[in-house]
Design a protein around this motif. Structure first.
Motif, PDB file in Angstrom:
ATOM      1  N   ALA C  81       0.861  -1.178   0.000  1.00 47.77           N
ATOM      2  CA  ALA C  81       0.000   0.000   0.000  1.00 47.77           C
ATOM      3  C   ALA C  81       0.899   1.229   0.000  1.00 47.77           C
ATOM      4  CB  ALA C  81      -0.911   0.001   1.216  1.00 47.77           C
ATOM      5  N   PHE C  82       0.326   2.370  -0.384  1.00 48.62           N
ATOM      6  CA  PHE C  82       1.149   3.541  -0.662  1.00 48.62           C
ATOM      7  C   PHE C  82       0.972   4.641   0.371  1.00 48.62           C
ATOM      8  CE2 PHE C  82       0.776   1.147  -4.455  1.00 48.62           C
ATOM      9  CZ  PHE C  82       2.002   1.303  -5.097  1.00 48.62           C
ATOM     10  N   GLN C  83       1.976   5.512   0.416  1.00 48.02           N
ATOM     11  CA  GLN C  83       1.931   6.628   1.368  1.00 48.02           C
ATOM     12  C   GLN C  83       0.743   7.536   1.063  1.00 48.02           C
ATOM     13  OE1 GLN C  83       5.597   8.799   1.573  1.00 48.02           O
ATOM     14  NE2 GLN C  83       4.772  10.257   3.048  1.00 48.02           N
ATOM     15  N   ILE C  84       0.606   7.886  -0.205  1.00 43.13           N
ATOM     16  CA  ILE C  84      -0.596   8.616  -0.625  1.00 43.13           C
ATOM     17  C   ILE C  84      -1.489   7.579  -1.285  1.00 43.13           C
ATOM     18  CG2 ILE C  84      -1.495  10.384  -2.170  1.00 43.13           C
ATOM     19  CD1 ILE C  84       1.335  11.723  -1.815  1.00 43.13           C
ATOM     20  N   ALA C  85      -2.662   7.359  -0.704  1.00 42.01           N
ATOM     21  CA  ALA C  85      -3.523   6.259  -1.135  1.00 42.01           C
ATOM     22  C   ALA C  85      -3.702   6.287  -2.644  1.00 42.01           C
ATOM     23  CB  ALA C  85      -4.875   6.356  -0.443  1.00 42.01           C
ATOM     24  N   ARG C  86      -3.456   5.141  -3.271  1.00 48.51           N
ATOM     25  CA  ARG C  86      -3.680   5.038  -4.717  1.00 48.51           C
ATOM     26  C   ARG C  86      -4.878   4.129  -4.914  1.00 48.51           C
ATOM     27  NH1 ARG C  86       1.843   4.044  -7.903  1.00 48.51           N
ATOM     28  NH2 ARG C  86       3.207   5.512  -6.878  1.00 48.51           N
ATOM     29  N   ILE C  87      -5.994   4.728  -5.256  1.00 48.32           N
ATOM     30  CA  ILE C  87      -7.241   3.970  -5.344  1.00 48.32           C
ATOM     31  C   ILE C  87      -7.790   4.057  -6.762  1.00 48.32           C
ATOM     32  CG2 ILE C  87      -7.805   4.212  -2.919  1.00 48.32           C
ATOM     33  CD1 ILE C  87      -9.677   6.561  -3.946  1.00 48.32           C
ATOM     34  N   ASP C 148     -10.446   6.648   5.070  1.00 44.85           N
ATOM     35  CA  ASP C 148     -11.052   5.481   4.418  1.00 44.85           C
ATOM     36  C   ASP C 148     -10.329   5.145   3.116  1.00 44.85           C
ATOM     37  OD1 ASP C 148     -12.821   5.051   6.405  1.00 44.85           O
ATOM     38  OD2 ASP C 148     -14.473   6.165   5.483  1.00 44.85           O
ATOM     39  N   GLN C 149      -9.826   6.181   2.434  1.00 44.17           N
ATOM     40  CA  GLN C 149      -9.071   5.888   1.214  1.00 44.17           C
ATOM     41  C   GLN C 149      -7.790   5.125   1.548  1.00 44.17           C
ATOM     42  OE1 GLN C 149      -8.525   9.161  -1.481  1.00 44.17           O
ATOM     43  NE2 GLN C 149     -10.722   9.560  -1.643  1.00 44.17           N
ATOM     44  N   LYS C 150      -7.155   5.517   2.669  1.00 45.92           N
ATOM     45  CA  LYS C 150      -5.951   4.789   3.100  1.00 45.92           C
ATOM     46  C   LYS C 150      -6.312   3.334   3.432  1.00 45.92           C
ATOM     47  CE  LYS C 150      -2.308   6.205   4.410  1.00 45.92           C
ATOM     48  NZ  LYS C 150      -0.955   6.274   3.799  1.00 45.92           N
ATOM     49  N   LEU C 151      -7.452   3.164   4.116  1.00 50.79           N
ATOM     50  CA  LEU C 151      -7.879   1.802   4.457  1.00 50.79           C
ATOM     51  C   LEU C 151      -8.162   0.993   3.200  1.00 50.79           C
ATOM     52  CD1 LEU C 151     -10.216   2.452   7.500  1.00 50.79           C
ATOM     53  CD2 LEU C 151      -8.261   0.888   7.470  1.00 50.79           C
ATOM     54  N   LEU C 152      -8.795   1.652   2.248  1.00 53.71           N
ATOM     55  CA  LEU C 152      -9.106   0.956   0.996  1.00 53.71           C
ATOM     56  C   LEU C 152      -7.817   0.535   0.288  1.00 53.71           C
ATOM     57  CD1 LEU C 152     -10.937  -0.035  -1.251  1.00 53.71           C
ATOM     58  CD2 LEU C 152     -11.090   2.299  -2.110  1.00 53.71           C
ATOM     59  N   ASP C 168       3.334   1.675   3.458  1.00 54.24           N
ATOM     60  CA  ASP C 168       4.131   2.897   3.496  1.00 54.24           C
ATOM     61  C   ASP C 168       3.348   3.968   4.248  1.00 54.24           C
ATOM     62  OD1 ASP C 168       5.843   4.959   3.093  1.00 54.24           O
ATOM     63  OD2 ASP C 168       6.096   4.637   0.942  1.00 54.24           O
ATOM     64  N   GLU C 169       3.752   4.197   5.491  1.00 57.01           N
ATOM     65  CA  GLU C 169       3.102   5.189   6.356  1.00 57.01           C
ATOM     66  C   GLU C 169       1.578   5.084   6.351  1.00 57.01           C
ATOM     67  OE1 GLU C 169       4.447   9.100   6.865  1.00 57.01           O
ATOM     68  OE2 GLU C 169       6.293   8.738   5.738  1.00 57.01           O
ATOM     69  N   PRO C 170       1.051   4.030   6.923  1.00 60.48           N
ATOM     70  CA  PRO C 170      -0.408   3.879   6.948  1.00 60.48           C
ATOM     71  C   PRO C 170      -1.118   5.018   7.671  1.00 60.48           C
ATOM     72  CG  PRO C 170       0.671   2.231   8.351  1.00 60.48           C
ATOM     73  CD  PRO C 170       1.742   2.885   7.540  1.00 60.48           C
ATOM     74  N   THR C 171      -0.415   5.717   8.550  1.00 56.45           N
ATOM     75  CA  THR C 171      -1.111   6.761   9.321  1.00 56.45           C
ATOM     76  C   THR C 171      -0.819   8.161   8.792  1.00 56.45           C
ATOM     77  OG1 THR C 171       0.690   7.034  10.895  1.00 56.45           O
ATOM     78  CG2 THR C 171      -0.936   5.329  11.388  1.00 56.45           C
ATOM     79  N   ILE C 200       6.273   1.408   7.324  1.00 58.79           N
ATOM     80  CA  ILE C 200       7.078   2.613   7.542  1.00 58.79           C
ATOM     81  C   ILE C 200       6.252   3.525   8.428  1.00 58.79           C
ATOM     82  CG2 ILE C 200       8.062   4.660   6.440  1.00 58.79           C
ATOM     83  CD1 ILE C 200       8.474   2.984   3.921  1.00 58.79           C
ATOM     84  N   GLU C 201       6.878   4.105   9.447  1.00 62.06           N
ATOM     85  CA  GLU C 201       6.090   4.934  10.351  1.00 62.06           C
ATOM     86  C   GLU C 201       6.974   6.024  10.940  1.00 62.06           C
ATOM     87  OE1 GLU C 201       2.578   4.888  11.239  1.00 62.06           O
ATOM     88  OE2 GLU C 201       3.506   6.779  11.829  1.00 62.06           O
ATOM     89  N   HIS C 202       6.370   7.198  11.144  1.00 62.17           N
ATOM     90  CA  HIS C 202       7.119   8.297  11.750  1.00 62.17           C
ATOM     91  C   HIS C 202       6.835   8.416  13.237  1.00 62.17           C
ATOM     92  CE1 HIS C 202       9.388  10.151   8.649  1.00 62.17           C
ATOM     93  NE2 HIS C 202       8.377  10.127   7.807  1.00 62.17           N
TER      94      HIS C 202
END
Lengths: 300, 341, 251
Positions: C81-87, C148-152, C168-171, C200-202
């Protein structure tokens, strides 16, 4: 296929001269149209599919001006200036409304424009082929050069189109306007941030493209028969040229055009039934080997 | 998926549609009507096949007429020159179209939008210029005249206009059924995903090039079927069927009817053919009228008829759904989160 | 089991990943941390085939997958999954998740008795539930909230049943409360699906709370690795990366 004919042409200087001049003319006239397509695409990211119709319009404007004035110079200028004005109107009234729309919407607008222009030409100038006639100044005996026959008008065409190409090159590389155009091609937001009205830049690029196509139509008129729909093959060839030369590159358009012109003139001897196919093979080879075109910089 | 697709249910609908079509000539017993439906079958199949690319795959081909023209000429030439039955010629034509589509598609499908649009167009114009140049075979700009033989097969006699009508309607229904099935298949949804986000697709294991090429080839094969119907209708082939305006018309049909709905292109085909018939009756300046209508559409409406209907329905549904969703979130107030502190 | 050996990649002479060797045991939960520009996302891009490594091996259960294309790597069981949600903006949540698993297994399937395939629909429903998206199944993806886009985006990777899942940075871009909800969801996914999870997390409090193992990257190199406790005490990590921020958070 007739490779022996092509072979015997290539070893005869007279045939090479004749075919080369006619290839150069095809190529250089094509360049005037293709350069406009390439410029407009470079700056606006729009492929002006109606550009072939611009060329046709130029030829017809020139025809009428010639009928009225009897001066070939006025005829060519009328073609160029008339289409330049038309280009601005087309951009401001129609194309500017579909910037940012899907490509298909832009194509549809151009498609509509071609349908309309082809019909308008038929209404005003008639559906039959029109012949411009050779201007008297050029009705002279052709020049013989190494056994090859070169009509005076052909020489004139080669010289004048090369001059236009050189002026265009100077305009793009040496002037402030050229700098703005090149900047707009790379980064339009930066240009507007500098306080330059992008709308004016866009319209001017269409004007320039229209001018070139109109001049090409006017210059070509004495050696082409005029008919509605005469713009179709030249727009396809222009596109092939821009693919070969690289989208947005004027130098690439010049090289690509001359290449296509020579392929056409020599191909018509060697492969009379497959001249068009030859151009496509060239295009496909370039696309596979160097997808951005011979002079192109980045992606497709 | 939101629209479930079962081959059985779809087939029943298709059979019903075919029966209705078969009965219609008894209600409208005019040659004009049957002719219209045969043309509609040709263009309906053709436009819908183009929409597999434009609407479902985001591949904006401007040269789909290549397959219409290829289908038309190949079929007519086979029938004129070889003593084969219609089904054999049909299959040979489809086979050749698939071959051409594999070659052209391999060159074009991974190109960017604009390049794809114009290269496909360029290849179509190559076919057109070959047709014009190879006069001894193709009849050049006069077209392939002299009629094509139509030997009966399976009791179908295509020289009879009602048989031709039934045959074309049947092909229309079968092709639409097949294409609908394809867009509902896993492959069809893969196309939508590529259309929506081509850079994400590879990370779901999608081989973008191969899937696009498949779509291009399938669309080409169906496009050729449209050409075959046209060839049967005019009993020959004309270079206009390979000219770029055919592609332009198909695109306009799609846009007019709506590219987000499966039957949009068919509706668009009905509209454009009707328009065509009316305008040519009223004026000889077809180009100006059609061009004007396209401009009005492109600069004004911008969406097809069925797109409007679908969007209205969808927007209302989405509004309700997100309203429900919001109230749900509000009701559960703070999610029960085991925070770290 | 994922083993990275001497992985290197440079861009125009700058080493974005420099001789990285790391081991991720089967079913482990690891965090990759490091300051901005440490090469964390590049590391993910190399594993998933988005970039081709200049050097080194990427062993998935003993098979070298370095240099394969992204689809091939996904097929071997690495999801991302991506840092900026790719949906997929125009598809509904349900269609996107079901479409993903269908595309993964049957992208060339054109003909069948009925679609969608029932067993895949069950898988999609299960993943939607895991991601907490069941109530939003019919919403068109572009209308979803950021979270929700990140979850998707994660669900799209998860539905393929990856052996290794890279997040990649889920949060990224979330408020504190939303972050913990997200981490809860991710943790539950890991517990139930038992894949090797690397994220990956900050936010160090998140990393130290859930990760079994922490890998610290700095300037493309592995600076340190170990359990959260070891990393917490690692002098070089404290100096080079955590610094004041860490002191302040755990004073």
């Amino acid at each position: 296929m007739d490779l022996s004919a092509l072979g015997s042409c290539l070893i005869s200087p007279s045939c090479v001269i004749t075919q080369s001049t006619s290839g150069l003319i095809i190529g250089l006239l094509l360049f005037l149209v293709a350069a406009g397509v390439s410029l407009i695409f470079g700056v606006l990211k729009v492929v002006n599919f109606a550009h072939g119709a611009f060329y046709m319009l130029g030829a017809y404007f020139a025809y009428s001006a010639y009928q009225l004035s009897g001066s070939y110079l006025i005829a060519v200028l009328a073609g160029g200036i008339g289409v330049a004005i038309f280009g601005v109107l087309f951009e401001r009234l129609l194309i500017s409304r579909v910037y940012g729309s899907p490509v298909l919407m832009q194509i549809l607008v151009c498609y509509a424009m071609i349908l309309i222009l082809d019909d308008v030409v038929k209404i005003i100038w008639g559906a039959d082929f029109l012949s411009f006639g050779m201007p008297p100044a050029f009705q002279q005996l052709p020049i013989l050069f190494a056994g090859g026959v070169v009509p005076v008008f052909y020489l004139f065409l080669i010289v004048i189109t090369l001059i236009i190409a050189a002026l265009l090159g100077l305009l793009i590389t040496k002037t402030r306007y050229g700098k703005i155009v090149r900047a707009a091609a790379v980064n339009p937001s930066m240009v507007s941030a500098l306080g330059i009205n992008t709308g004016v830049v866009y319209a001017s690029v269409f004007m320039l493209g229209g001018l070139l196509a109109g001049l090409a139509g006017g210059l070509a008129a004495p050696v082409r028969s005029l008919t509605a729909g005469m713009g179709t093959s030249i727009i396809i060839e222009s596109f092939i040229v821009t693919v070969i030369g690289g989208m947005g590159s004027v130098a690439g358009a010049l090289v690509g055009s001359i290449l296509i012109g020579l392929v056409r003139s020599f191909g018509s001897i060697g492969f009379p039934l497959f001249t068009e196919g030859l151009m496509f093979v060239m295009m496909a080879v370039v696309l596979v080997l160097k997808p951005s075109g011979l002079f192109g910089k980045e992606g497709r | 998926m939101s629209a479930r697709s079962s081959l059985l249910r779809d087939s029943l609908i298709a059979i019903a549609a075919f029966l209705v079509l078969a009965a219609l000539p008894y209600i409208f017993p005019s040659k004009g009507f049957t002719d219209f439906v045969v043309r509609l079958a040709a263009f309906g199949i053709f436009a819908t096949s183009l929409n597999l690319l434009v609407g479902y795959s985001g591949m904006e081909s401007f040269g789909h007429g290549l397959y219409f023209g290829l289908g038309c000429y190949t079929f007519a030439l086979i029938m004129q020159n070889f003593a084969v039955s219609i089904p054999v010629a049909f299959l040979l034509t489809i086979f050749l179209s698939i071959l051409v589509a594999v070659v052209v598609g391999s060159i074009c499908v991974n190109l960017s939008e604009i390049y794809f649009a114009f290269l496909t167009l360029a290849f179509q114009m190559l076919l057109h210029s070959l047709i014009i140049a190879w006069t001894p075979i193709t009849g050049g700009d006069q077209g392939l005249t002299g009629g094509i033989p139509r030997p009966p097969f399976l009791g179908i006699r295509l020289d009879n206009y009602y048989h031709l009508y039934l045959f074309s309607s049947g092909l229309l229904v079968v092709c639409l059924l097949a294409m609908h099935h394809i867009v509902q298949s896993p492959f069809g949804y893969t196309l939508r995903m590529i259309r929506d986000n081509v850079s994400r697709a590879p990370f779901l294991g999608i081989n973008v090039f191969r899937v696009r090429l498949m779509a291009y080839v399938i669309a080409g094969a169906f496009g050729a079927v449209g050409g075959i119907v046209m060839s049967l209708f005019v009993s020959g082939a004309f270079p206009d069927f390979a000219y770029w305006t055919i592609s332009g018309e198909a695109i306009f049909m799609i846009m007019l009817g709506g590219l987000t709905v499966f039957l949009g292109p068919l509706v668009g085909a009905v509209m454009l053919l009707l328009l065509n018939d009316v305008v040519t009756k009223l004026t000889s300046h077809y180009g100006i009228v059609l061009g004007g209508i396209i401009l009005l559409f492109a600069l004004g409406l911008r969406k097809g008829v069925l797109d409007f209907v679908a969007d209205m329905w969808r927007d209302r549904r989405q509004a309700t759904l997100s309203a429900e969703n919001r109230s749900e979130v509000a009701a559960s107030a703070k999610p029960a989160v085991a925070a770290g502190e | 089991m994922l083993t990275i050996e001497n992985l290197s990649k440079s861009f125009g002479g700058v080493a974005a990943t420099n001789d990285v060797s790391l081991h991720f045991p089967k079913g482990s939960l690891s965090a990759v941390i490091g300051p901005n520009g440490a090469g964390k996302t590049t590391f993910f891009n190399l594993i998933t085939g988005a970039f081709r490594p200049d050097k080194g091996r990427i062993l998935l259960d003993g098979t070298d997958i370095a240099g394969l294309s992204p689809p091939e790597i996904v097929r071997r069981g690495i999801g991302r999954a991506f840092q900026i949600a790719r949906i997929f903006p125009t598809l509904t949540v349900h269609d996107a998740i079901l479409g993903a698993v269908q595309a993964h297994r049957h992208q060339h399937t054109v003909i069948g008795r009925r679609f969608p395939l029932p067993e895949l629909e069950d898988r999609a429903a299960h993943v939607m539930q895991l991601a907490g998206l069941t109530s939003k199944a019919k919403i068109v993806s572009r209308n979803l909230s950021h979270g929700d886009q990140k979850l998707l985006d994660i669900a799209l990777a998860l539905v393929l049943e990856p052996q290794v899942l890279l997040l990649d940075e889920p949060t990224a871009g979330m408020g504190p409360e939303e972050r913990w909800a997200m981490i809860d969801t991710v943790h539950r996914m890991w517990e139930l699906e038992r894949m090797t999870l690397i994220f990956i997390e900050h936010d160090m409090s998140i990393v130290f709370k859930i990760a079994q193992s922490v890998k610290v990257l700095s300037y493309g190199r592995v600076l340190a690795e170990g359990t959260p406790d070891e990393i917490r005490r690692h002098p070089e990590v404290i100096k080079a990366y955590l610094g004041d921020e860490f002191e302040a958070a755990h004073a």
